[in-house]
Design a protein around this motif. Sequence first.
Motif, mmCIF file in Angstrom:
data_model
loop_
_atom_site.group_PDB
_atom_site.id
_atom_site.type_symbol
_atom_site.label_atom_id
_atom_site.label_comp_id
_atom_site.label_asym_id
_atom_site.label_seq_id
_atom_site.Cartn_x
_atom_site.Cartn_y
_atom_site.Cartn_z
ATOM 1 N N GLU A 197 37.742 52.941 52.122
ATOM 2 C CA GLU A 197 39.282 52.479 51.503
ATOM 3 C C GLU A 197 40.058 51.890 52.407
ATOM 4 O O GLU A 197 40.898 50.923 52.425
ATOM 5 N N TYR A 256 37.194 50.228 39.479
ATOM 6 C CA TYR A 256 37.889 49.165 40.501
ATOM 7 C C TYR A 256 38.799 49.418 40.533
ATOM 8 O O TYR A 256 39.309 48.197 39.349
ATOM 9 N N ARG A 271 45.189 48.229 48.513
ATOM 10 C CA ARG A 271 44.263 49.068 48.041
ATOM 11 C C ARG A 271 43.318 48.444 47.236
ATOM 12 O O ARG A 271 43.632 48.345 46.276
ATOM 13 N N HIS A 323 40.914 51.023 45.048
ATOM 14 C CA HIS A 323 40.006 52.331 44.904
ATOM 15 C C HIS A 323 38.761 52.067 44.041
ATOM 16 O O HIS A 323 39.028 51.499 43.076
ATOM 17 N N ARG A 348 36.554 54.040 41.551
ATOM 18 C CA ARG A 348 36.189 55.058 40.575
ATOM 19 C C ARG A 348 33.892 55.637 41.227
ATOM 20 O O ARG A 348 33.704 54.897 40.314
ATOM 21 N N MET A 360 40.937 57.693 36.144
ATOM 22 C CA MET A 360 40.798 57.919 37.429
ATOM 23 C C MET A 360 42.329 57.937 38.032
ATOM 24 O O MET A 360 43.552 57.949 37.046
ATOM 25 N N SER A 399 44.925 57.360 41.667
ATOM 26 C CA SER A 399 44.595 56.888 41.704
ATOM 27 C C SER A 399 46.020 56.309 42.938
ATOM 28 O O SER A 399 47.612 56.692 41.833
ATOM 29 N N CYS A 400 46.260 56.246 44.151
ATOM 30 C CA CYS A 400 47.559 56.333 44.842
ATOM 31 C C CYS A 400 47.267 55.495 45.578
ATOM 32 O O CYS A 400 46.726 54.845 46.662
ATOM 33 N N HIS A 434 44.970 56.619 35.321
ATOM 34 C CA HIS A 434 44.799 55.520 34.582
ATOM 35 C C HIS A 434 43.687 56.208 33.435
ATOM 36 O O HIS A 434 43.144 57.109 33.583
ATOM 37 N N TYR A 463 41.075 64.910 42.111
ATOM 38 C CA TYR A 463 41.779 63.960 42.513
ATOM 39 C C TYR A 463 42.682 64.352 43.480
ATOM 40 O O TYR A 463 42.921 63.447 44.336
ATOM 41 N N ILE A 510 43.825 62.744 47.161
ATOM 42 C CA ILE A 510 45.402 62.338 47.621
ATOM 43 C C ILE A 510 45.396 62.895 48.831
ATOM 44 O O ILE A 510 46.404 62.495 49.268
#
Lengths: 374, 197, 156
Positions: free
Chosen positions: A45, A319, A331, A333, A335, C43, C45-46, C60, C96, C100
């Motif tokens: 990433e 995605y 970004r 990320h 999954r 998920m 995310s950051c 999400h 997660y 993070i």
Amino acid sequence: MKEYELFIGPQHPGITGNMMYHLWVDGDTVTKAECNVGYLHRGFEKLMESRLWMQNIPLVCRICVPEPDVNEAAYSMAVEQLMDWEIPDRAKYIRTIVLELARIAAYLMAIGSYAGSIGIYTLPQWSMGDRDYILDIFEQLTGARVYHIYIWPGGVRWDMPADLPRLIEKTLNYIEERLKLYDDVLFENRVFFDRAIGVGKIPCNKAIEWGVTGPNLRACGYGYDVRKLEPYAAYDEIDFDIVSYPDLGKFDAHEAGDVYTRMIIRRLEIEQSIAIIRQALKKMPESEHILKHPNWLRWKVPEGYAFARVESSKGEFGYFVVSDGGLKPVRVHVRGPSYTHGINVAEKLLQGANIADVSQILFSLDICPPDIER
Amino acid sequence: MGLHNGDKMMRYEEWSKLARKASKRSLWMVHFCTGCGAIEMPPVMTSRYDMERFGIAPMATPRQADVLLITGYLTVKTLRRVIQVYEQMQSPKYVIAFGSCTINGGMYWDSYNTIKHLEKYIPVDLYIAGCMPRPEGIINAFLELMKLIDEGKARGWERYQKYYDKYKENQRRVFNFEVKEEEKEEKEQKREKNEEH
Amino acid sequence: MKSIELLGKGEEMHGRAYIKLSADEIEESIKKLKENGFNHFVMLSCVDWLDKGKFELVYHMWNYEEKEHAMLSVDIDRNNDVMKSMSHLFPQIETYEREIHEMYGIKFEGNNRLTPFLLENWPHDPPMRKDFDSKKFVKQMYESIPFIEGDENEGI
Ligand code: SF4
């Protein structure tokens, strides 16, 4: 009774790749399991943030090694969402065919390595050999065996050669024939019944909450599949069934969510994939295979958040792509499907299992460490 | 008995030649999938490419194995385990490295977690080029390794013994790397400046 | 979209609901969505917005019945990066959050498994932050290590 600690992996044949489980055992019952990953962490990433949108395509396919094409498809779909592109029809069909071929290849690998874990060493020899014929198709189509870099934002890299459908058809027929032999050796084998039925059960009422997806979820009795829920590529124009728990065709249904059901689901989905490819080959229209694309070096993607999901052989691949309107993504990320069932779910399933069953539970979950770690 | 020192040396040479001839025909490799190149190992091991016809077989434990395959990029975390495995193996032992990632970092040249040059940490006898080498390439590499063993040129393990201190020093440096003190200070100054703004 | 109706705000973005929330609302909102069919947590995310001085956490969630995807977004200050843990709502949030925490350095209060996850013995800055310069780091760390000298075929 004394408690012992066992370390399975990373250098161990009974593990699904380069990862490690730390087990506490009492007698031969596992009392606690802890997953330790990170042996394959390459910081994808981070790398993607410093590369152009197009340069990321060769990177993303390395995220899931047994089935790389889903990554290219998901990333391309996310970018297409941001660009508001509608890809040509022919490209949709070619994508469908490629994704399904990759799925078959991944399932063959999963079935083979599972059989190895319960001591049936004939099947890995066969299924790996058969998987290779699919890789041969890929080689003709894309020029590479494993990493194809074939699905691009806007379509596919080049058109399908005219003589390829014949080769695909031949290979599919061959695999169909071979599936009967697989049944004899594994799926209708007494050893498989005795080892697998009732072992490593995912509690069905918890499955969704735990984030289980893909074949493992369908084994729990939920017929959810991204191909039907959010059809991508050409799946909405193709007629196929989702195999899910009580409906196991010619195989007997026993308990929901156990090792047996999970493997049978994979076996049945190969047949579905074969049917999908046949239909797609028949319906494939003539048109462009890729949109007219911008100069990749100066390509800016509009600002926004996009999420694309794809059904892989292991579960749902997602995605999440964020763009600020620049040359590079802000970004990306990923999954990975194994993220949930490789860590939390596996830790819970291993609790109370027999040591001898550890490796078959892990293989039947079909954990792929690179997509956990990226 | 009446043997001179020179005779003993002769014998040793002859015997080791014979041993090499025998051992090159039964190379056992450690079952350790370290990177993405590992996906090409199952086809090579199983029926399509079948490497057992060359006497090569996978082996679960390092102590009984002769060959260590580094199948691709290595993260620092894996390197630690690889070194442990390598040191457990009994000499003569050989290392084959797959793909461009082991040569110079490949496509992960700017990744913060993969080592770039495998050579700096353990001796490598043979590299296979390509970003995912093909099965034919892998088999070719094994044949090449056999040739090298036969000629007595695959001597990475001797190198490891000879330069043990240097290898250890490099390994220690990559495991315990610290950002230099001055830079830390520099960073702190920057941070303070930012906060003032 | 259902999630926008339920929470009373948000916008549609490429077919998905994008809902901006404040840090105190998030727990209630996740609970509310979970009760109303959003039972699959996809998920967490950051995103690091360096120039705006904030981290954005995106939760999400997916509803299998309505086929709807909701992204709940929370901004937290970059200098005061603390967040309440949501791991009691879905078990996989724990993982997660671990990731993070390691990659961005955000602390999650209430998650007591914030142990090293992907990296081992990592004394440096969290690598996924935008101000971590990985090229420079690579130069310092890996390129500074010398090759072993000596002849290639040299033995004892
Ligand atoms: S050389 Fe290519 S295939 Fe091999 S490990 Fe590196 S990226 Fe993967």
